[in-house]
Write an enzyme that holds these catalytic residues in place. Structure first.
Site, PDB file in Angstrom:
ATOM      1  N   ARG A 173      45.123  30.140  44.221  1.00 45.68           N
ATOM      2  CA  ARG A 173      44.974  31.282  43.309  1.00 45.68           C
ATOM      3  C   ARG A 173      44.631  32.572  44.058  1.00 45.68           C
ATOM      4  NH1 ARG A 173      42.403  31.525  37.236  1.00 45.68           N
ATOM      5  NH2 ARG A 173      42.839  33.727  36.945  1.00 45.68           N
ATOM      6  N   GLU A 219      51.549  44.608  39.591  1.00 48.31           N
ATOM      7  CA  GLU A 219      51.250  43.165  39.497  1.00 48.31           C
ATOM      8  C   GLU A 219      52.547  42.374  39.323  1.00 48.31           C
ATOM      9  OE1 GLU A 219      48.334  42.116  40.205  1.00 48.31           O
ATOM     10  OE2 GLU A 219      46.783  43.466  39.440  1.00 48.31           O
ATOM     11  N   ASN A 244      45.731  37.651  44.770  1.00 48.63           N
ATOM     12  CA  ASN A 244      44.967  38.829  45.180  1.00 48.63           C
ATOM     13  C   ASN A 244      45.669  39.632  46.267  1.00 48.63           C
ATOM     14  OD1 ASN A 244      42.704  38.708  43.502  1.00 48.63           O
ATOM     15  ND2 ASN A 244      41.870  37.041  44.716  1.00 48.63           N
ATOM     16  N   LYS A 276      40.131  34.682  34.024  1.00 50.82           N
ATOM     17  CA  LYS A 276      39.147  35.466  34.782  1.00 50.82           C
ATOM     18  C   LYS A 276      38.572  36.531  33.860  1.00 50.82           C
ATOM     19  CE  LYS A 276      40.442  35.142  39.619  1.00 50.82           C
ATOM     20  NZ  LYS A 276      40.934  35.869  40.792  1.00 50.82           N
ATOM     21  N   HIS A 316      44.670  43.194  46.813  1.00 50.52           N
ATOM     22  CA  HIS A 316      43.498  43.494  45.987  1.00 50.52           C
ATOM     23  C   HIS A 316      42.246  43.822  46.799  1.00 50.52           C
ATOM     24  CE1 HIS A 316      46.085  42.233  42.783  1.00 50.52           C
ATOM     25  NE2 HIS A 316      45.138  42.311  41.875  1.00 50.52           N
ATOM     26  N   LYS A 332      52.401  33.144  37.170  1.00 45.85           N
ATOM     27  CA  LYS A 332      50.934  33.045  37.109  1.00 45.85           C
ATOM     28  C   LYS A 332      50.516  31.651  36.670  1.00 45.85           C
ATOM     29  CE  LYS A 332      46.665  35.087  36.492  1.00 45.85           C
ATOM     30  NZ  LYS A 332      45.886  36.292  36.361  1.00 45.85           N
ATOM     31  N   GLU A 380      40.168  29.199  41.666  1.00 44.44           N
ATOM     32  CA  GLU A 380      40.383  29.901  42.935  1.00 44.44           C
ATOM     33  C   GLU A 380      39.681  29.243  44.127  1.00 44.44           C
ATOM     34  OE1 GLU A 380      40.831  34.160  42.527  1.00 44.44           O
ATOM     35  OE2 GLU A 380      40.188  34.402  44.597  1.00 44.44           O
ATOM     36  N   HIS A 440      43.983  50.448  38.083  1.00 40.75           N
ATOM     37  CA  HIS A 440      43.946  49.247  38.928  1.00 40.75           C
ATOM     38  C   HIS A 440      45.301  48.994  39.598  1.00 40.75           C
ATOM     39  CE1 HIS A 440      42.987  45.319  40.425  1.00 40.75           C
ATOM     40  NE2 HIS A 440      43.877  44.733  39.647  1.00 40.75           N
ATOM     41  N   ARG A 460      26.067  31.119  25.007  1.00 38.85           N
ATOM     42  CA  ARG A 460      26.595  30.193  26.041  1.00 38.85           C
ATOM     43  C   ARG A 460      28.080  29.906  25.888  1.00 38.85           C
ATOM     44  NH1 ARG A 460      21.568  27.312  25.409  1.00 38.85           N
ATOM     45  NH2 ARG A 460      20.124  28.151  26.930  1.00 38.85           N
ATOM     46  N   HIS A 491      40.495  47.009  45.651  1.00 33.73           N
ATOM     47  CA  HIS A 491      39.128  47.038  45.114  1.00 33.73           C
ATOM     48  C   HIS A 491      38.274  48.025  45.903  1.00 33.73           C
ATOM     49  CE1 HIS A 491      39.584  42.824  43.069  1.00 33.73           C
ATOM     50  NE2 HIS A 491      40.279  43.771  42.475  1.00 33.73           N
TER      51      HIS A 491
HETATM   52  N1  GLY Z   1      44.387  38.583  38.750  1.00 38.07           N
HETATM   53  C1  GLY Z   1      44.236  37.560  39.705  1.00 38.07           C
HETATM   54  C2  GLY Z   1      43.899  36.231  39.113  1.00 38.07           C
HETATM   55  O1  GLY Z   1      43.926  36.075  37.907  1.00 38.07           O
HETATM   56  O2  GLY Z   1      43.600  35.321  39.832  1.00 38.07           O
END
Ligand code: GLY
Length: 369
Positions: free
Chosen positions: A241, A185, A245, A143, A248, A227, A237, A265, A121, A252
């Site tokens: 946040r 990025e 993306n 993340k 993305h 960031k 998010e 990526h 956990r 993706h």
């Molecule tokens: N890589 C996008 C984020 O961390 O929200």
């Protein structure tokens, strides 16, 4: 010698420091105060272990260190591999006081972080990113997760590390394709939030690509500052946040559609940013001049900006529907609103998106008039 820079991620009791500078992986003082128990499990991959595992073991001296070495590449980021990490943690055996160290790029960081989020956990972990992409983005902000064959990063959790050690020496030996991929990025931060940084990158991309130590350290630091600001506003998010993306949803779909094998990526993100900028220009959200600046900077960094082959446009549009930003079946997209600003856009016309996807893929789709 370059000084070590520190960027604080202010998340209250889950807050931590991102340390950026040369030689960090060799320093006991960067690790040991954050290792609570006797056991440390280093999760790394076959490309990174021969280069850095020994120095991390030495830095962790006095602790019982074991290592799990995974195959490299995005195809490792699966539930099956995650299960093998759990098997290993249980067989070792590791108790709840174990600290996991994610030593590697984004794949290792995401997978090891998710293992740390779930094992008994939740246990402590330290991010030790060794790629540009991981240092500027994926190791910061908590993340974690794995891919599913139907969608990238669709299984995961938010789990903040105790600290991030971005040893900039690792960038000097980084495979060129991996390095360039990380620049996608970096450029993203300029487009969504930091016009001054974008202009700095336009002027200094040559120095960054030549691995000039000062330019690189500034690039990593400024990216992490950007960031940090966004993650501090919106850790899980719910809003801002999502801007991280940019590109993305397109990326993706490319990665899932090509089965996580062909594209790095960051390469997919670069093409995705180009597509987002193309759509934004179609919709009059950005000027032709800003659209050209974005495409020019991505190209100057050696990143792919499309058109690309290998994925039919219709498949791409379908795959874009498997995205964490989808609400009520509607694909929401991050689109630039100039250089240094972006929005989450819901009300774009579907034919405009189809035109952009068609423009960027070899076979195109039937575009409604
Ligand atoms: N890589 C996008 C984020 O961390 O929200």
């Amino acid at each position: 010698m370059n000084k070590v820079k520190t960027v604080n991620i202010d998340l209250g009791e889950r807050g931590y420091e991102v340390r950026i500078g040369p030689g960090l992986l060799s320093r006991a003082g960067e690790f040991l105060p954050w290792v609570g128990g006797a056991q440390v499990c280093v999760v790394t991959d076959q490309a990174v272990a021969p280069l850095y595992l020994d120095r991390v073991r030495r830095a962790l001296c006095g602790r019982q260190v074991v290592a799990k070495i995974l195959p490299p590449g995005e195809s490792t980021k699966t539930l099956e591999v995650l299960e093998s990490v759990f098997d290993w943690l249980l067989a070792t055996p590791c108790d709840r006081d174990v600290t996991l160290v994610a030593l590697g790029g984004g794949v290792v960081g995401d997978l090891a972080g998710f293992a740390a989020a779930c094992y008994q956990r939740g246990v402590a972990f330290i991010q030790a990113p060794t790629t540009l992409l991981a240092q500027v983005d994926s190791s910061v902000g908590g993340k974690t997760g794995v891919n599913h064959r139907r969608g990238k990063n669709m299984i995961g959790a938010f789990h903040q590390p105790l600290r991030v050690l971005a040893d900039t020496d690792t960038l000097a030996t980084l495979d060129r394709r991996q390095f360039v991929s990380g620049l996608a990025e970096v450029i993203k931060y300029g487009v969504i939030a930091d016009a001054e940084f974008f202009t700095w990158l336009e002027r200094n991309i040559g120095a960054v690509m030549a691995l000039d130590a000062e330019a690189l350290a500034f690039t990593v630091e400024r990216s992490c500052i950007n960031k940090a600001k966004i993650v501090e506003q919106d850790e899980r998010e719910g809003g801002a946040r999502a801007l991280l993306n940019l590109g993305h949803t397109f990326a993706h779909a490319i990665e899932t559609g090509t089965r996580y094998g062909e594209w790095l990526h960051g390469e997919a993100v670069a093409t995705g940013i180009s597509m987002a900028a193309h759509l934004a220009a179609q919709l009059g959200r950005i000027s032709a001049a800003d659209h050209a600046r974005i495409a020019r900077l991505l190209s100057a960094a050696g990143l792919p900006v499309g058109p690309f082959t290998g994925l039919p446009a219709a498949d791409m549009l379908q795959l874009m529907k498997v995205d964490k930003k989808v609400r009520d079946g509607r694909v929401r997209l991050i689109l630039p609103a100039g250089i240094g600003a972006a929005d989450l856009v819901t009300d774009y016309p579907a034919p405009a998106l189809a035109r952009t996807v068609s423009h960027f893929t070899a076979d195109g789709v039937a575009v409604p008039a």
